[in-house]
Design an enzyme around this catalytic site. Structure first.
Site, PDB file in Angstrom:
ATOM      1  N   ASP A 132      73.408  26.422  50.102  1.00  0.00           N
ATOM      2  CA  ASP A 132      72.973  26.616  48.716  1.00  0.00           C
ATOM      3  C   ASP A 132      73.676  27.741  47.966  1.00  0.00           C
ATOM      4  OD1 ASP A 132      71.446  26.012  46.461  1.00  0.00           O
ATOM      5  OD2 ASP A 132      69.877  27.422  47.005  1.00  0.00           O
ATOM      6  N   CYS A 212      64.799  23.337  31.594  1.00  0.00           N
ATOM      7  CA  CYS A 212      64.107  23.052  32.851  1.00  0.00           C
ATOM      8  C   CYS A 212      63.193  24.209  33.237  1.00  0.00           C
ATOM      9  CB  CYS A 212      65.145  22.797  33.941  1.00  0.00           C
ATOM     10  SG  CYS A 212      64.444  22.571  35.590  1.00  0.00           S
TER      11      CYS A 212
END
Length: 369
Positions: A132, A212
């Site tokens: 990630d 978002c």
């Protein structure tokens, strides 16, 4: 000796990875173009790190020229309940499923290193592991390898585990056999698009991170725009709506990894308790959790927005205390919450007490609005 592909699959399963697939390091031109368009439209918001290492993210061989194969691995973190149920608990904070347990970066990286060491030892191949934080397009690579497909919400969807897979990768100099990419199985479904509280999807398979809730409550450090605050509800760290509503979750399973179980104190933490956290208390509560990364002030900002959405005037005295915080982002969120819960007389009295000493333009704007 068994073929390296089957041996690697066995090693990965023994380490605790439920999903494993192999892909090549090339053939990323399509996802790279999509990523370029995302950046050109400014949809990454303040995540400048995406721009800074865009060349490495678009092409694995730019990140590591010697890579020949990429082993994509997934760990199931499926919850044992429906995350959407918590959205109605207005006096509790809602923390995204992925952050309720131990930080997945720590858990997965150790397991990746375990598998990678064995690959290096057995085949004398060079290896690198990524989870990630590195400039790797994990979701397109996982789809290309066959772990699942990127749904209309841009996240990976698995036929076996639904929306709940943590991803990691092992880059290697081994030349391995690759599997076929997974087909898109979204069909005409648009559940994930329609449920988004802030309309963060301009079109299917496109995300505007600036709208978002996960971006706003985690990555973004500034004053959250008023147009999004009511939609945030009681979400104080992330949002699972588009993931939780996916029909493929009917095949999802509860995670077997106990470190991903949601800690009891984070199941439905009371907003009143969270509001009292100083930096030391915040660090103690979220030790070993991804939540700790955003810092106490951004977290308290999120808690104050949730309190403003609670409809509970019992918070008023504590809100007034937050009007003297050092961080203007926290003060501004406190003003907004106060404006939502206080009657006109109470709000005006607070304004007279605190407005005179205010210097930050964003906080002044909150008082005036």
């Amino acid at each position: 000796m068994a073929e390296p592909e089957s041996h690697i699959l066995k090693l990965a399963h023994e380490a605790g990875f439920e999903a494993v697939a192999i892909t090549s390091a090339d053939g990323m031109a399509g996802p790279a173009r999509h990523f370029e368009q995302f950046l050109e439209a400014g949809r990454h918001g303040d995540m400048t790190w995406m721009e800074d290492k865009a060349d490495r993210r678009k092409d694995p061989k730019t990140l590591w020229p010697d890579v020949r194969s990429i082993i994509m691995l997934g760990m199931n973190y499926g919850p044992d309940n429906d995350p959407l149920e918590k959205l109605s608990e207005k006096n509790s904070g809602n923390i995204s499923v992925y952050a309720g347990g131990r930080d997945y970066h720590d858990v997965i990286k150790k397991k990746l290193k375990q598998v990678a060491r064995e690959i290096h030892r057995t085949y004398e191949a060079e290896v690198k592991v990524f989870v990630d934080t590195a400039p790797v397009m994990e979701k397109p690579l996982a789809a290309k390898a066959g772990l699942g497909w990127q749904g209309k919400h841009t996240n990976l969807v698995s036929r076996e585990y639904g929306s709940w897979l943590f991803l990691g990768s092992i880059f290697t100099t081994l030349d391995l056999k690759t599997g076929p990419a997974e087909k898109d199985h979204c069909g005409s479904c648009r559940n994930c698009l329609d449920i988004c509280p802030t309309n963060a999807f301009p079109a299917p398979y496109q995300l505007d991170a600036r709208r978002c809730i996960s971006y706003l409550t985690i990555e973004y450090k500034g004053h959250i725009s008023p147009e999004f605050r009511e939609a945030i509800g009681n979400r104080i760290y992330g949002c699972d709506d588009c993931l939780a509503v996916c029909p493929w979750n009917k095949f999802a399973q509860k995670t077997r990894e106990s470190r991903f179980f949601i800690r009891p104190e984070l199941q439905a933490p009371e907003l009143s308790n969270l509001l009292e956290l100083d930096d030391t208390g915040f660090r103690a509560l979220f030790s070993g959790s991804p939540v700790k990364r955003i810092g106490r002030d951004s977290f308290i900002r999120n808690v104050l927005i949730a309190i403003g959405n609670s409809g509970n005037a019992d918070y008023l005295a504590r809100l007034e205390e937050k009007l003297t915080e050092d961080n203007p982002v926290v003060r501004a969120a406190a003003v907004w919450a106060l404006s939502r819960l206080a009657d006109r007389e109470t709000f005006t009295a607070c304004k007279e007490r605190y407005l005179a000493g205010e210097t930050d333009l964003n906080v002044l704007r909150e008082w005036q609005e």
